[in-house]
Design an enzyme around this catalytic site. Structure first.
Site, PDB file in Angstrom:
ATOM      1  N   GLY A  41       0.838  -1.204   0.000  1.00 21.99           N
ATOM      2  CA  GLY A  41       0.000   0.000   0.000  1.00 21.99           C
ATOM      3  C   GLY A  41       0.871   1.251   0.000  1.00 21.99           C
ATOM      4  N   HIS A  42       1.846   1.281   0.919  1.00 20.70           N
ATOM      5  CA  HIS A  42       2.757   2.438   0.956  1.00 20.70           C
ATOM      6  C   HIS A  42       3.555   2.532  -0.345  1.00 20.70           C
ATOM      7  CE1 HIS A  42       2.598   1.355   5.400  1.00 20.70           C
ATOM      8  NE2 HIS A  42       2.193   2.606   5.400  1.00 20.70           N
ATOM      9  N   GLN A  77      -1.142  10.072  18.429  1.00 17.86           N
ATOM     10  CA  GLN A  77      -2.355   9.537  17.806  1.00 17.86           C
ATOM     11  C   GLN A  77      -2.762   8.175  18.385  1.00 17.86           C
ATOM     12  OE1 GLN A  77      -0.357   9.544  13.813  1.00 17.86           O
ATOM     13  NE2 GLN A  77      -1.644   7.767  13.452  1.00 17.86           N
TER      14      GLN A  77
HETATM   15  O1  PAF Z   1      -1.694   6.908   8.203  1.00 17.88           O
HETATM   16  C1  PAF Z   1      -0.668   6.921   8.903  1.00 17.88           C
HETATM   17  O2  PAF Z   1       0.239   6.109   8.769  1.00 17.88           O
HETATM   18  C2  PAF Z   1      -0.538   7.985   9.993  1.00 17.88           C
HETATM   19  O3  PAF Z   1      -1.762   8.284  10.558  1.00 17.88           O
HETATM   20  C3  PAF Z   1       0.149   9.265   9.492  1.00 17.88           C
HETATM   21  C4  PAF Z   1      -0.648   9.970   8.434  1.00 17.88           C
HETATM   22  C5  PAF Z   1       1.530   8.926   8.947  1.00 17.88           C
HETATM   23  C6  PAF Z   1       0.331  10.243  10.663  1.00 17.88           C
HETATM   24  O4  PAF Z   1       1.098   9.686  11.680  1.00 17.88           O
END
Ligand code: PAF
Length: 272
Positions: free
Chosen positions: A33-34, A58
């Site tokens: 995905g990345h 988060q």
């Molecule tokens: O989607 C993610 O991997 C994370 O929420 C992000 C956008 C890198 C922020 O830490």
């Protein structure tokens, strides 16, 4: 590829770049995905910057911050192979100071994912805003899988007048349909087999829409039926602003599912 640890190094480099910068913020444990985001950025920008930072703000207390998969060496290799120009891997103390300006995500961040993880999106927006400030990308790439995150980041960029294009990218799936996620590694074989029901039910819903079904309660019931033996946290059918809708709006609907497998929450969605 250059690996950067400090903000000063990155800012020094950034001020000498006059061409388009494509940016992919990540928390590492990179998967296909990345890689698809990086490849898209590589095609569309002269310079590509990836960040890897497992952002503590988060994660809620009791979540998997300490056990979140970390694969720094493998990630570096992937970025190198994908011809990333700069990989930014800051420490927590580099990104955060003792007292911080806090970001308050809007009300729609307290439904769905935000209901299950209150405050999660405040932390996401806080770190993304910091990263945008450091990297100053032209284009920033986010997967549609984290649809609510994508919507909130798009809104933040608009509300704060940031000169950045947010580029939504398609969900990448395993051959059998499972949406790629760094957290899939937590699944047992049996859970992984059951997890296929998420994409199956979304595909079924999409095929019913293609056959002119527009009633979201009927679609929700069909999905629930397929998932009746799973620990479903929510099934939601919303417009792209995340308002619940009773009737499918073509090109403006997202069907979202979250299922719990033990401690692991799996998200999937389909954009109609
Ligand atoms: O989607 C993610 O991997 C994370 O929420 C992000 C956008 C890198 C922020 O830490």
């Amino acid at each position: 590829m250059k690996i950067l640890k400090t903000i000063e190094e990155l800012q020094d480099i950034r001020k000498n770049i006059n061409s388009n910068v494509g940016f992919i913020p990540t928390m590492g444990a990179l998967h296909d995905g990345h890689i698809s985001l990086i490849k898209k950025a590589r095609l569309e920008n002269e310079i590509v910057i990836v960040s890897i930072f497992v952002n503590p703000t988060q994660f809620l207390p009791g979540e998997d911050l300490n056990t979140y998969p970390r694969k720094d060496e493998a990630d570096k290799k992937i970025c190198e192979l994908c011809k990333v120009d700069y990989l930014f891997m800051p420490e927590i103390s580099t990104m955060y100071s003792e007292e911080e300006i806090l970001i308050k995500a809007p009300n729609k961040s307290y439904i769905l994912e935000g209901l299950a993880r209150p405050g999660h999106f405040d932390g996401v927006l806080q770190v993304v805003l910091k990263l945008f400030g450091i990297v100053q990308p032209t284009n920033a790439y986010f997967g549609k899988k984290d649809a609510q995150q994508l919507s909130l980041i798009t809104q933040m960029v608009k509300n704060l007048f940031l000169p950045i294009n947010i580029i939504p990218c398609e969900i990448v799936r395993e051959n059998d349909g499972l949406a790629m996620s760094s957290r899939n590694v937590y699944l047992s074989n049996e859970q992984r087999a059951d997890a296929l029901l998420l994409s199956k039910s979304l595909y079924l819903a999409a095929s019913l829409v293609a056959k002119n079904e527009r009633d979201t309660s009927i679609l929700t019931n069909k999905i629930s039926e397929i998932m009746k033996n799973l620990d479903v946290e929510y099934i939601a059918i919303v417009d792209r602003e995340f308002n619940e809708i009773k009737t499918i709006e073509l090109n403006n609907t997202i069907i979202l599912i979250v299922v719990r497998f033990g401690q692991t929450r799996l998200l999937d969605n389909i954009w109609i």
